[in-house]
Design an enzyme around this catalytic site. Structure first.
Site, PDB file in Angstrom:
ATOM      1  N   SER A  49       0.857  -1.180   0.000  1.00 21.99           N
ATOM      2  CA  SER A  49       0.000   0.000   0.000  1.00 21.99           C
ATOM      3  C   SER A  49       0.898   1.238   0.000  1.00 21.99           C
ATOM      4  CB  SER A  49      -0.870  -0.001   1.252  1.00 21.99           C
ATOM      5  OG  SER A  49      -0.038   0.096   2.393  1.00 21.99           O
ATOM      6  N   ASP A  82      -0.843  -1.298  -4.169  1.00 21.87           N
ATOM      7  CA  ASP A  82      -2.210  -1.547  -3.707  1.00 21.87           C
ATOM      8  C   ASP A  82      -2.860  -0.198  -3.358  1.00 21.87           C
ATOM      9  OD1 ASP A  82      -4.371  -3.086  -2.920  1.00 21.87           O
ATOM     10  OD2 ASP A  82      -3.596  -3.477  -0.910  1.00 21.87           O
ATOM     11  N   ASP A 104      -7.001   3.649  -7.389  1.00 19.37           N
ATOM     12  CA  ASP A 104      -8.291   3.516  -6.706  1.00 19.37           C
ATOM     13  C   ASP A 104      -8.944   4.881  -6.567  1.00 19.37           C
ATOM     14  OD1 ASP A 104     -10.488   3.036  -5.251  1.00 19.37           O
ATOM     15  OD2 ASP A 104      -9.477   2.226  -3.489  1.00 19.37           O
ATOM     16  N   GLY A 181      -9.853  -5.231   6.318  1.00 20.70           N
ATOM     17  CA  GLY A 181      -9.530  -5.353   7.734  1.00 20.70           C
ATOM     18  C   GLY A 181      -9.993  -6.671   8.323  1.00 20.70           C
ATOM     19  N   GLY A 211     -10.200  -7.445   0.295  1.00 13.32           N
ATOM     20  CA  GLY A 211     -10.776  -7.774   1.606  1.00 13.32           C
ATOM     21  C   GLY A 211     -11.076  -9.253   1.719  1.00 13.32           C
ATOM     22  N   SER A 213      -9.273 -11.808   3.241  1.00 14.61           N
ATOM     23  CA  SER A 213      -8.681 -12.638   4.290  1.00 14.61           C
ATOM     24  C   SER A 213      -9.755 -13.551   4.846  1.00 14.61           C
ATOM     25  CB  SER A 213      -8.109 -11.762   5.413  1.00 14.61           C
ATOM     26  OG  SER A 213      -6.848 -11.261   5.026  1.00 14.61           O
ATOM     27  N   ASP A 255      -4.113  -9.534   3.264  1.00 16.87           N
ATOM     28  CA  ASP A 255      -3.165  -8.820   4.105  1.00 16.87           C
ATOM     29  C   ASP A 255      -3.360  -9.239   5.560  1.00 16.87           C
ATOM     30  OD1 ASP A 255      -1.428  -7.049   5.260  1.00 16.87           O
ATOM     31  OD2 ASP A 255      -2.410  -5.234   4.558  1.00 16.87           O
ATOM     32  N   THR A 256      -4.595  -9.122   6.038  1.00 16.23           N
ATOM     33  CA  THR A 256      -4.920  -9.406   7.436  1.00 16.23           C
ATOM     34  C   THR A 256      -4.451 -10.796   7.887  1.00 16.23           C
ATOM     35  OG1 THR A 256      -6.840  -7.958   7.213  1.00 16.23           O
ATOM     36  CG2 THR A 256      -6.835  -9.484   9.076  1.00 16.23           C
TER      37      THR A 256
HETATM   38 ZN   LIG Z   1      -8.208  -3.433  -1.047  1.00 21.20          ZN
END
Ligand SMILES: [Zn+2]
Length: 307
Positions: A49, A82, A104, A181, A211, A213, A255-256
């Site tokens: 990111s 990202d 984005d 998250g 998103g 995870s 990521d999470t």
């Molecule tokens: Zn994302």
């Protein structure tokens, strides 16, 4: 070898599997991703990111990934920015050596999103860099922007078709119900698979799931056993990921899960061995835990054995 994200995902799109896009901000996480890819003979996308670029430095992240790609020359890898928030940020990433950038502008109007994406595509394609864009808004936190449920919106398939045609974007992240998250679903997880299939049909390009995870039980258990608190959150179940891939998803961002798996081991060592002071005593088992989790994930994604 570091290759263009468009090339890497073009193959996944053609053959019907998904490549994991895993976030890094340090050396150990990058090593874990390459080690798992090597074990499973899987292509990978490594991504950072803007926050991670700020933390580690873009040239540093590129140097780590480039060095590892030389250590594992048979593993196809793309390095992706990202959630780039501006044209300038994407150009900067290209200069660092990234081979894929996400612009984005999904928080802006459709028209602004389209214009910004077009601009990034024009620049990126001149140097063989793949471009990702997003349509619709996910709930959660993207670096500093907080999106609450009220402002979240699902993708519109007709808009997606127009957007892809006019922007020339290489892969698209349509909002279909996931969020960023660790705290994803309040009740039962729900993803809009029919919507996904329609977007795939109309666009005919690789699609991306953000998103994603899944917070595997074993990872959750080891994190919570050390006193960590995930507040009862649920991730995206593995069978949902499989359905999403059937529906046309070719890039799955995670990521999470990596963070939780890594930090569970750091926490465990801190609790069990209070005299330890060498970071390696914490990071070595943490890295191994991420490798084990990623090997399982690569099987679910269908990227295992594709090299
Ligand atoms: Zn994302």
């Amino acid at each position: 070898m570091i290759i263009s994200g468009a090339k890497l995902l073009g193959k996944a799109h053609k053959e019907g599997y998904a490549v994991g896009a895993f976030n890094i901000n340090n050396m150990e996480m990058a090593q874990a991703i390459f080690e798992a890819a090597d074990k499973m003979s899987s292509p990978i996308i490594v991504q950072s990111s803007e926050g991670a670029v700020k933390y580690a430095g873009g040239y540093m992240i590129h140097a780590i990934v480039k060095t590892l790609s030389e250590q594992y020359p048979h593993i196809p890898v793309a390095l992706n920015l990202d959630h780039g928030t501006s044209v300038e940020s994407c150009v900067q990433a290209i200069r660092y050596g990234y081979t894929s950038v996400m612009i984005d502008a999904s928080h802006s109007t459709f028209e602004e999103n389209l214009q910004m994406t077009k601009e990034v595509v024009r620049i990126a394609h001149a140097v063989d860099v793949g471009v990702e864009a997003e349509l619709g808004r996910l709930v959660g936190i993207e670096d500093n922007i907080v999106v609450d449920a009220k402002n979240a919106s699902l993708v519109d398939p007709a808009e997606a078709e127009k957007f892809v045609k006019e922007s020339g974007v290489d892969y698209l992240a349509p909002a279909i119900g996931t969020s960023h998250g660790a705290f994803k679903f309040k009740g039962e997880p729900r993803l809009e698979f029919d919507l996904l299939k329609e977007v795939k049909q109309r666009t005919g390009i690789p699609l991306v799931l953000h998103g994603a995870s899944s917070i595997p039980d074993s990872v959750r258990a080891s994190f919570e056993s050390t006193g960590g608190d995930l507040k009862g959150s649920k991730g995206v179940p593995s069978n949902f990921l499989e359905l999403a891939i059937k529906g046309g998803i070719n890039k799955i961002n995670t990521d999470t899960d990596l963070r939780i798996a890594f930090m569970a081991e750091v926490r465990r060592v801190a609790r069990d061995e209070p005299t330890k002071i060498d970071p390696r005593d914490f990071f070595k088992p943490a890295r191994a835990a991420v490798v084990a989790m990623l090997c399982e994930r690569m099987k679910v994604l269908g990227s295992a054995g594709r090299v």
